[in-house]
Motif scaffolding. Structure first.
Motif, PDB file in Angstrom:
ATOM      1  N   ARG A 186      39.808 -16.490 -12.515  1.00 55.15           N
ATOM      2  CA  ARG A 186      40.824 -17.528 -13.444  1.00 55.15           C
ATOM      3  C   ARG A 186      42.148 -17.534 -12.713  1.00 55.15           C
ATOM      4  N   THR A 187      42.602 -18.843 -12.502  1.00 58.70           N
ATOM      5  CA  THR A 187      43.783 -19.171 -11.684  1.00 58.70           C
ATOM      6  C   THR A 187      44.880 -19.350 -12.733  1.00 58.70           C
ATOM      7  N   SER A 188      46.028 -18.519 -12.696  1.00 59.46           N
ATOM      8  CA  SER A 188      47.035 -18.595 -13.607  1.00 59.46           C
ATOM      9  C   SER A 188      47.808 -19.842 -13.612  1.00 59.46           C
ATOM     10  N   VAL A 189      48.201 -20.572 -14.904  1.00 60.16           N
ATOM     11  CA  VAL A 189      49.173 -21.852 -14.579  1.00 60.16           C
ATOM     12  C   VAL A 189      50.455 -21.280 -14.059  1.00 60.16           C
ATOM     13  N   VAL A 190      50.546 -20.207 -13.690  1.00 62.21           N
ATOM     14  CA  VAL A 190      52.066 -19.929 -13.047  1.00 62.21           C
ATOM     15  C   VAL A 190      51.966 -20.811 -11.623  1.00 62.21           C
ATOM     16  N   ASN A 191      50.473 -21.004 -11.071  1.00 69.31           N
ATOM     17  CA  ASN A 191      50.553 -21.901 -10.100  1.00 69.31           C
ATOM     18  C   ASN A 191      50.762 -23.170 -10.413  1.00 69.31           C
ATOM     19  N   PRO A 192      51.805 -24.084  -9.737  1.00 71.57           N
ATOM     20  CA  PRO A 192      52.080 -25.240 -10.210  1.00 71.57           C
ATOM     21  C   PRO A 192      50.835 -26.203  -9.694  1.00 71.57           C
ATOM     22  N   ALA A 193      51.101 -27.475 -10.084  1.00 68.71           N
ATOM     23  CA  ALA A 193      50.156 -28.343  -9.830  1.00 68.71           C
ATOM     24  C   ALA A 193      50.264 -29.192  -8.465  1.00 68.71           C
ATOM     25  N   PRO A 253      50.306 -30.910  18.916  1.00 68.25           N
ATOM     26  CA  PRO A 253      48.911 -30.710  18.502  1.00 68.25           C
ATOM     27  C   PRO A 253      47.970 -30.745  19.681  1.00 68.25           C
ATOM     28  N   THR A 254      46.924 -30.055  19.879  1.00 69.55           N
ATOM     29  CA  THR A 254      45.727 -30.278  20.578  1.00 69.55           C
ATOM     30  C   THR A 254      45.155 -31.304  20.458  1.00 69.55           C
ATOM     31  N   SER A 255      44.477 -31.839  21.560  1.00 67.19           N
ATOM     32  CA  SER A 255      43.543 -32.894  21.512  1.00 67.19           C
ATOM     33  C   SER A 255      42.611 -33.133  20.136  1.00 67.19           C
ATOM     34  N   THR A 256      42.343 -31.919  19.778  1.00 68.09           N
ATOM     35  CA  THR A 256      41.596 -31.781  18.432  1.00 68.09           C
ATOM     36  C   THR A 256      42.429 -31.870  17.154  1.00 68.09           C
ATOM     37  N   GLY A 257      43.645 -31.929  17.201  1.00 66.64           N
ATOM     38  CA  GLY A 257      44.426 -31.985  16.085  1.00 66.64           C
ATOM     39  C   GLY A 257      44.719 -30.774  15.508  1.00 66.64           C
ATOM     40  N   LYS A 258      44.905 -29.680  16.085  1.00 66.46           N
ATOM     41  CA  LYS A 258      45.316 -28.166  15.776  1.00 66.46           C
ATOM     42  C   LYS A 258      46.444 -27.735  16.480  1.00 66.46           C
ATOM     43  N   ILE A 259      47.312 -26.731  15.678  1.00 71.68           N
ATOM     44  CA  ILE A 259      48.430 -26.333  16.379  1.00 71.68           C
ATOM     45  C   ILE A 259      48.348 -24.657  16.375  1.00 71.68           C
ATOM     46  N   GLY A 260      46.875 -24.181  15.697  1.00 69.72           N
ATOM     47  CA  GLY A 260      46.709 -22.663  16.094  1.00 69.72           C
ATOM     48  C   GLY A 260      47.460 -21.803  14.817  1.00 69.72           C
ATOM     49  N   ILE A 261      47.301 -22.295  13.482  1.00 72.51           N
ATOM     50  CA  ILE A 261      47.752 -21.418  12.344  1.00 72.51           C
ATOM     51  C   ILE A 261      46.784 -21.396  11.185  1.00 72.51           C
ATOM     52  N   ALA A 262      46.775 -20.306  10.535  1.00 75.33           N
ATOM     53  CA  ALA A 262      45.909 -20.172   9.387  1.00 75.33           C
ATOM     54  C   ALA A 262      46.570 -20.130   8.058  1.00 75.33           C
ATOM     55  N   LEU A 263      45.884 -20.335   7.101  1.00 73.28           N
ATOM     56  CA  LEU A 263      46.453 -20.528   5.748  1.00 73.28           C
ATOM     57  C   LEU A 263      46.716 -18.922   5.261  1.00 73.28           C
ATOM     58  N   LYS A 264      47.845 -18.911   4.206  1.00 77.09           N
ATOM     59  CA  LYS A 264      48.128 -17.984   3.394  1.00 77.09           C
ATOM     60  C   LYS A 264      47.506 -18.201   2.044  1.00 77.09           C
ATOM     61  N   GLN A 265      46.781 -17.095   1.518  1.00 75.97           N
ATOM     62  CA  GLN A 265      46.405 -17.482   0.167  1.00 75.97           C
ATOM     63  C   GLN A 265      47.769 -17.136  -0.824  1.00 75.97           C
ATOM     64  N   THR A 266      48.154 -17.829  -1.257  1.00 72.18           N
ATOM     65  CA  THR A 266      49.447 -17.938  -2.143  1.00 72.18           C
ATOM     66  C   THR A 266      48.856 -17.854  -3.866  1.00 72.18           C
ATOM     67  N   LEU A 267      47.763 -18.475  -4.311  1.00 76.62           N
ATOM     68  CA  LEU A 267      47.542 -18.465  -5.459  1.00 76.62           C
ATOM     69  C   LEU A 267      47.306 -17.201  -6.285  1.00 76.62           C
ATOM     70  N   VAL A 268      48.041 -17.293  -7.453  1.00 71.96           N
ATOM     71  CA  VAL A 268      47.945 -16.132  -8.388  1.00 71.96           C
ATOM     72  C   VAL A 268      46.528 -16.152  -9.092  1.00 71.96           C
ATOM     73  N   ILE A 269      45.406 -15.083  -8.836  1.00 65.30           N
ATOM     74  CA  ILE A 269      44.417 -15.416  -9.440  1.00 65.30           C
ATOM     75  C   ILE A 269      43.676 -14.123 -10.082  1.00 65.30           C
ATOM     76  N   ASP A 270      43.422 -14.024 -11.243  1.00 64.35           N
ATOM     77  CA  ASP A 270      42.856 -12.735 -12.062  1.00 64.35           C
ATOM     78  C   ASP A 270      41.478 -12.785 -11.882  1.00 64.35           C
ATOM     79  N   HIS A 271      40.857 -11.641 -11.160  1.00 61.48           N
ATOM     80  CA  HIS A 271      39.486 -11.623 -10.958  1.00 61.48           C
ATOM     81  C   HIS A 271      38.900 -10.253 -11.414  1.00 61.48           C
ATOM     82  N   ARG A 272      37.570 -10.586 -12.312  1.00 62.16           N
ATOM     83  CA  ARG A 272      37.043  -9.258 -12.675  1.00 62.16           C
ATOM     84  C   ARG A 272      35.609  -9.334 -12.651  1.00 62.16           C
ATOM     85  N   GLN A 273      35.006  -8.203 -12.171  1.00 65.01           N
ATOM     86  CA  GLN A 273      33.608  -8.124 -12.232  1.00 65.01           C
ATOM     87  C   GLN A 273      32.917  -8.047 -13.659  1.00 65.01           C
ATOM     88  N   LEU A 274      31.885  -8.535 -13.782  1.00 59.10           N
ATOM     89  CA  LEU A 274      31.330  -8.466 -15.117  1.00 59.10           C
ATOM     90  C   LEU A 274      30.098  -7.739 -15.213  1.00 59.10           C
TER      91      LEU A 274
END
Length: 454
Positions: A133-140, A303-324
């Motif tokens: 579940r993704t918390s609504v603390v995360n803006p839209a 950016p390179t000829s393929t349109g990239k600059i060599g960075i990767a995304l950081k996961q910043t979403l506040v997510i609650d996860h539980r196994q069932l």
């Protein structure tokens, strides 16, 4: 290639759904000692089929036309419009010789199996993937031109309540049952001001027109990794940095960064970013602190000829996860099935009452194929969710009291049970013929509609 993948996933989806539906009829018929002459996935019009094999009394096969399937039960008026059995007295193994209550169970077997399939999918997904579940603390993040933008929402807004009920998670905000209800209001925080927005009555039509929901949790463009000897590293960008603007245009979401960079291969772009040292030891990121206290830097990057600059995304979403465990997963799966069933019924109700555009809200084989492919591209869980939803929709449509559908047959047999005698055979055949003509007409309409309203 897109055509091939679309066709492939469409056939997979139809194969699974039709097999489950027809298996429901088949098993119920066998339970009551009825003879099943044919079990086909796909239609074998003009005897065109890909495979067939007779086992016992039943011919199993795959028809050349992947638009459905059928189970031919001896002594039953069905899609084949076969009348040969009428020339002789009912045999004990025939559908027409059985009590009405048994016939009704056989007719409802397909719908029941589709519901079982949907529940099984949701239970399996919950068991394997757990619940996130993704918390609504995360803006839209609100897309331009979306129905949410027209309602007055802006990127950065936060949800507080839906229809007056407080919400904690995005899953509550975007629950399908919200869109099928008679009214839909959102309470949001916009620049710390509380506002209530009313969704248009035809929100589903508007979403279908855009072919996208148009809103999701914002993923702040925080850098997780900077690849060695790439443009970003050469320009001095660091892991943990927040990109705030590109070419003097503010950016709020990672997709905006990717879009701009990918559309400027080989062109110099100006990237503004903020960095707050040192990053947290546990890897978490407080975007608001970086915005407020971070050091501002502007770097020119090519950016390179393929349109990239060599960075990767950081996961910043506040997510609650539980196994069932199995019990919790079963409860969760059954709740999901029930909620989507109610949503489906309510959605059709809005369409029938004219609150949603019939042409834009319903889809035929072309639209189903496209959605199947899109869901498959998003991953296995997305494709399985689509299958479960389609299975519920198929069950609902089939139970409608329309001639030639299971619901129509169910009504005719129920009437026979009430009046205590069989409806004249010629009348049943005429009703079946009218129903088949109606279904073929609707099928052609949906194909044309899918082309006109993609």
């Amino acid at each position: 290639m897109d055509f091939l993948s679309t066709t492939f996933y469409f056939i997979i989806a139809i194969f699974i759904l039709v097999t489950a539906h027809e298996l429901g009829h088949f098993l119920a018929a066998k339970l009551f000692g009825m003879r099943v002459d044919k079990f086909y996935i796909g239609f074998d019009f003009y005897n065109l089929r890909l495979w067939k094999k007779k086992i016992g009394d039943t011919e199993y096969g795959i028809g050349a036309f992947p638009l459905g399937g059928y189970v031919k039960i001896a002594g039953m008026v069905d899609e084949s419009l076969d009348t040969d059995f009428q020339k002789s007295e009912p045999e004990p193994w025939e559908f027409r010789a059985k009590p009405v209550w048994q016939r009704l169970i056989v007719l409802a077997g397909g719908v029941a199996m589709n519901m079982v399939l949907a529940a099984a999918i949701f239970i399996a997904m919950a068991s394997v993937f757990g619940e996130s579940r993704t918390s609504v603390v995360n803006p839209a993040y609100v897309e331009e031109g979306s129905v949410y933008e027209s309602m007055g929402m802006q990127t950065g807004d936060r949800f507080v309540a839906v229809n007056g009920q407080p919400v904690q998670y995005w899953e509550e905000v975007l629950s399908p049952k919200n869109f099928a209800g008679q009214t839909l209001t959102y309470t949001i925080l916009q620049d710390e001001n509380r506002k209530t927005l009313r969704a248009p009555a035809d929100i589903l039509t508007r979403i279908n027109e855009n072919q996208a929901l148009g809103i999701r949790p914002l993923m702040a463009p925080v850098i997780d990794q900077v690849l060695g000897n790439q443009p970003a590293e050469k320009a001095g960008l660091k892991p943990g940095a927040l990109i705030t603007a590109i070419n003097d245009e503010p950016v709020h979401d990672w997709t905006e960064v990717v879009d701009i960079i990918s559309t400027n291969p080989g062109q110099t772009i100006s990237v503004a970013w903020k960095y707050l040292a040192p990053p947290a030891d546990d890897g978490t990121v407080d975007v608001s602190k970086i915005r407020e206290f971070g050091t501002q830097t502007v770097s020119d990057i090519v950016p390179t000829s393929t349109g990239k600059i060599g960075i990767a995304l950081k996961q910043t979403l506040v997510i609650d996860h539980r196994q069932l465990n199995l019990a919790d997963a079963t409860t969760y799966g059954l709740e999901q099935t029930w909620n989507l069933t109610v949503t489906t019924v309510q959605g059709f109700g809005k369409i029938l009452t004219g609150k949603e555009d019939f042409r834009k809200s319903l889809g035929g084989p072309i639209k189903i194929a496209r959605i199947a492919n899109q869901s498959a591209e998003q991953g296995l869980s997305s494709f399985l969710y689509f299958l479960a939803l389609l299975s519920i929709s198929l069950a609902f449509i089939n139970i409608l009291p329309i001639p030639a559908l299971d619901g129509g047959q169910f009504v005719l047999n129920a009437i026979e049970g009430i009046i205590g005698r069989e409806i004249p055979f010629q009348l049943k055949m005429r009703i079946q013929q009218i129903g088949m003509a109606l279904l073929l007409t609707l099928f052609l309409f949906f194909i044309i509609n899918d082309i006109i309203n993609p």
